[in-house]
Motif scaffolding. Structure first.
Motif, short mmCIF file in Angstrom:
data_model
loop_
_atom_site.label_atom_id
_atom_site.label_comp_id
_atom_site.label_asym_id
_atom_site.label_seq_id
_atom_site.Cartn_x
_atom_site.Cartn_y
_atom_site.Cartn_z
N GLY A 224 9.24 -12.44 0.57
CA GLY A 224 8.37 -11.95 1.63
C GLY A 224 8.67 -10.52 2.04
N THR A 225 7.61 -9.76 2.28
CA THR A 225 7.72 -8.40 2.82
C THR A 225 6.58 -8.21 3.80
OG1 THR A 225 6.32 -7.40 1.10
CG2 THR A 225 8.69 -7.54 0.65
N LEU A 226 6.48 -7.01 4.35
CA LEU A 226 5.45 -6.73 5.34
C LEU A 226 4.15 -6.26 4.70
CD1 LEU A 226 7.60 -4.94 8.06
CD2 LEU A 226 6.88 -7.33 7.96
N ASN A 227 4.07 -6.23 3.36
CA ASN A 227 2.82 -5.84 2.71
C ASN A 227 2.34 -6.98 1.81
OD1 ASN A 227 4.25 -5.37 0.09
ND2 ASN A 227 5.13 -3.67 1.25
N ALA A 228 1.08 -6.91 1.41
CA ALA A 228 0.45 -8.03 0.71
C ALA A 228 0.99 -8.24 -0.69
CB ALA A 228 -1.07 -7.80 0.65
N THR A 229 1.47 -7.18 -1.33
CA THR A 229 1.92 -7.29 -2.72
C THR A 229 3.42 -7.50 -2.84
OG1 THR A 229 1.95 -4.87 -2.82
CG2 THR A 229 -0.01 -5.98 -3.66
N LEU A 230 4.08 -7.81 -1.75
CA LEU A 230 5.52 -8.13 -1.74
C LEU A 230 6.39 -6.98 -2.24
CD1 LEU A 230 5.49 -11.83 -3.01
CD2 LEU A 230 5.61 -11.01 -0.66
N LEU A 231 5.93 -5.74 -2.04
CA LEU A 231 6.74 -4.59 -2.43
C LEU A 231 7.95 -4.46 -1.51
CD1 LEU A 231 4.05 -1.86 -3.18
CD2 LEU A 231 5.44 -3.12 -4.83
N LYS A 232 9.06 -4.01 -2.07
CA LYS A 232 10.27 -3.86 -1.27
C LYS A 232 10.17 -2.69 -0.29
CE LYS A 232 13.84 -5.92 -4.14
NZ LYS A 232 15.11 -5.69 -4.89
N THR A 233 9.32 -1.72 -0.59
CA THR A 233 9.14 -0.56 0.27
C THR A 233 7.79 -0.64 0.96
OG1 THR A 233 8.22 0.77 -1.53
CG2 THR A 233 10.60 0.84 -1.22
N ASP A 234 7.52 0.33 1.82
CA ASP A 234 6.28 0.29 2.60
C ASP A 234 5.05 0.61 1.77
OD1 ASP A 234 7.72 -0.36 4.85
OD2 ASP A 234 7.95 1.71 5.51
N THR A 235 5.19 1.44 0.74
CA THR A 235 4.04 1.87 -0.05
C THR A 235 4.35 1.79 -1.54
OG1 THR A 235 4.71 4.20 -0.07
CG2 THR A 235 3.36 3.47 1.79
N VAL A 236 3.30 1.87 -2.34
CA VAL A 236 3.46 1.90 -3.79
C VAL A 236 4.26 3.13 -4.21
CG1 VAL A 236 2.24 2.13 -5.98
CG2 VAL A 236 1.36 0.58 -4.23
N ASN A 237 3.93 4.28 -3.63
CA ASN A 237 4.61 5.51 -4.03
C ASN A 237 6.11 5.45 -3.76
OD1 ASN A 237 2.00 6.34 -4.53
ND2 ASN A 237 2.33 8.40 -3.72
N GLU A 238 6.50 4.91 -2.61
CA GLU A 238 7.92 4.81 -2.29
C GLU A 238 8.64 3.91 -3.29
OE1 GLU A 238 9.93 6.31 -0.13
OE2 GLU A 238 8.26 7.61 0.40
N THR A 239 7.96 2.88 -3.76
CA THR A 239 8.55 2.01 -4.78
C THR A 239 8.74 2.77 -6.09
OG1 THR A 239 7.51 0.06 -3.78
CG2 THR A 239 8.27 -0.15 -6.05
#
Length: 339
Positions: A224-239
């Protein structure tokens, strides 16, 4: 007279005093683990030593029966379980404290199940057909494994889709080197559901997941994360910047779609185009840069070298032959991303 008295007092002050061992002894708190009386903590009780039976919502009246009652019927399961990390920890704890719950620490009190083994829900069963609600199953696991990466399990996409911990993990048998995953690796475990995503890694250009250089959890947190795609960071770019730090910037001349999202140009898991692109250059560039300045002709396959109207702007590396700094430029003469 005064001088003699002062000398005697000084001698008495400097003379060694016999210590009263009984007066100076520090009384340590009572504990059932005799080895911890030293106070050094080297032989402190193991983590499972105070484990109690999990709560079975279906049968709150059930009583604990102990490990021997469980293994009398479940000998095969006990043999498989003996090689896991949980089993090793529980056996050490049981040796330190005979009152420690082992099997019942996860499955709940076993008296009702022992009396009627075929009744669904008589014990916490970690399957979707065992009669135990998924919420009760995850509650048993989160009793120990709460916090950290599982802070936002409640409300996550996996929790909302009624997934249980046992859908991805198998604590009863050692299938994997780490994480007690249900398959040999994390990526194989994820692929049991996400087959479409796993197939994308078979494309010509792909992230190095099949080669074992990365895994799904390098970018995603399945708990679980705070975004829909379960990314570890807040945005795609940060990942993406976790590995591709040179693309982070800041740049003197930014490229707007790049700064907005890497997904504007790249397929994140795999693509049949060069460098994970969503479309070949210059068709990709002309999705935004069309009929303006010099690319006033829409480039199609007809402009290839073997087409009806060959165009040098479509050959070689396309637009990036000249506009090489497509992610951004720090050159004073680079407003067109040439340098």
């Amino acid at each position: 007279m005064l001088l003699a008295t002062a000398v005697l007092v000084s001698a008495a002050w400097l003379a060694p005093v016999k210590a009263d061992a009984s007066a100076q002894a520090v009384k340590l708190p009572e504990t059932r683990f005799a080895s911890t009386v030293s106070g050094h903590g080297f032989d402190a009780p193991p983590g499972f030593a105070d484990a109690v039976p999990a709560r079975n919502q279906a049968h709150p009246e059930a009583k604990a029966v102990g490990e021997q009652v469980c293994t009398a019927c479940h000998a095969k399961e006990n043999d498989n379980f003996a090689h896991t990390a949980h089993a090793l920890g529980m056996q050490v704890a049981l040796a330190a404290n005979p009152a420690t719950a082992t099997c019942e620490a996860c499955h709940g009190p076993g008296s009702v199940h022992a009396a009627n083994p075929t009744a669904k829900g008589s014990i916490i069963a970690f399957t979707h057909e065992g009669g135990t609600p998924v919420a009760n199953q995850t509650e048993s696991c989160l009793g120990c494994h709460s916090g950290g990466p599982r802070d936002v399990w409640l409300g996550s996409i996996h929790q909302r889709n009624d997934l249980s911990c046992s859908d991805c993990h198998n604590p009863m048998q050692k299938f994997s080197a780490e994480g007690l995953t249900a398959k040999q690796s994390v990526s194989e475990t994820c692929a049991t559901c996400h087959k479409d995503i796993r197939q994308q890694f078979n494309r010509r250009s792909h992230m190095p997941l099949p080669e074992g250089q990365i895994s799904c959890v390098d970018c995603h947190n399945p708990h679980g994360t705070l975004n829909a795609t379960l990314l570890k960071t807040d945005t795609v770019n940060e990942t993406c910047y976790q590995c591709h730090a040179e693309k982070r910037g800041p740049f003197l001349f930014e490229h707007a779609p790049v700064r907005e999202s890497c997904l504007n140009c790249h397929q994140v898991h795999g693509s049949n185009q060069h460098a994970l692109l969503v479309a070949p250059v210059p068709m990709l560039c002309q999705q935004c840069h069309s009929h303006t300045r010099h690319p006033n002709d829409l480039q199609t396959e007809l402009s290839l070298g073997n087409g009806m109207t060959p165009d040098e702007r479509l050959m070689g590396r396309g637009c990036i032959t000249c506009h090489a700094q497509v992610h951004g430029s720090n050159h004073p003469s680079g407003p067109r991303l040439h340098k």
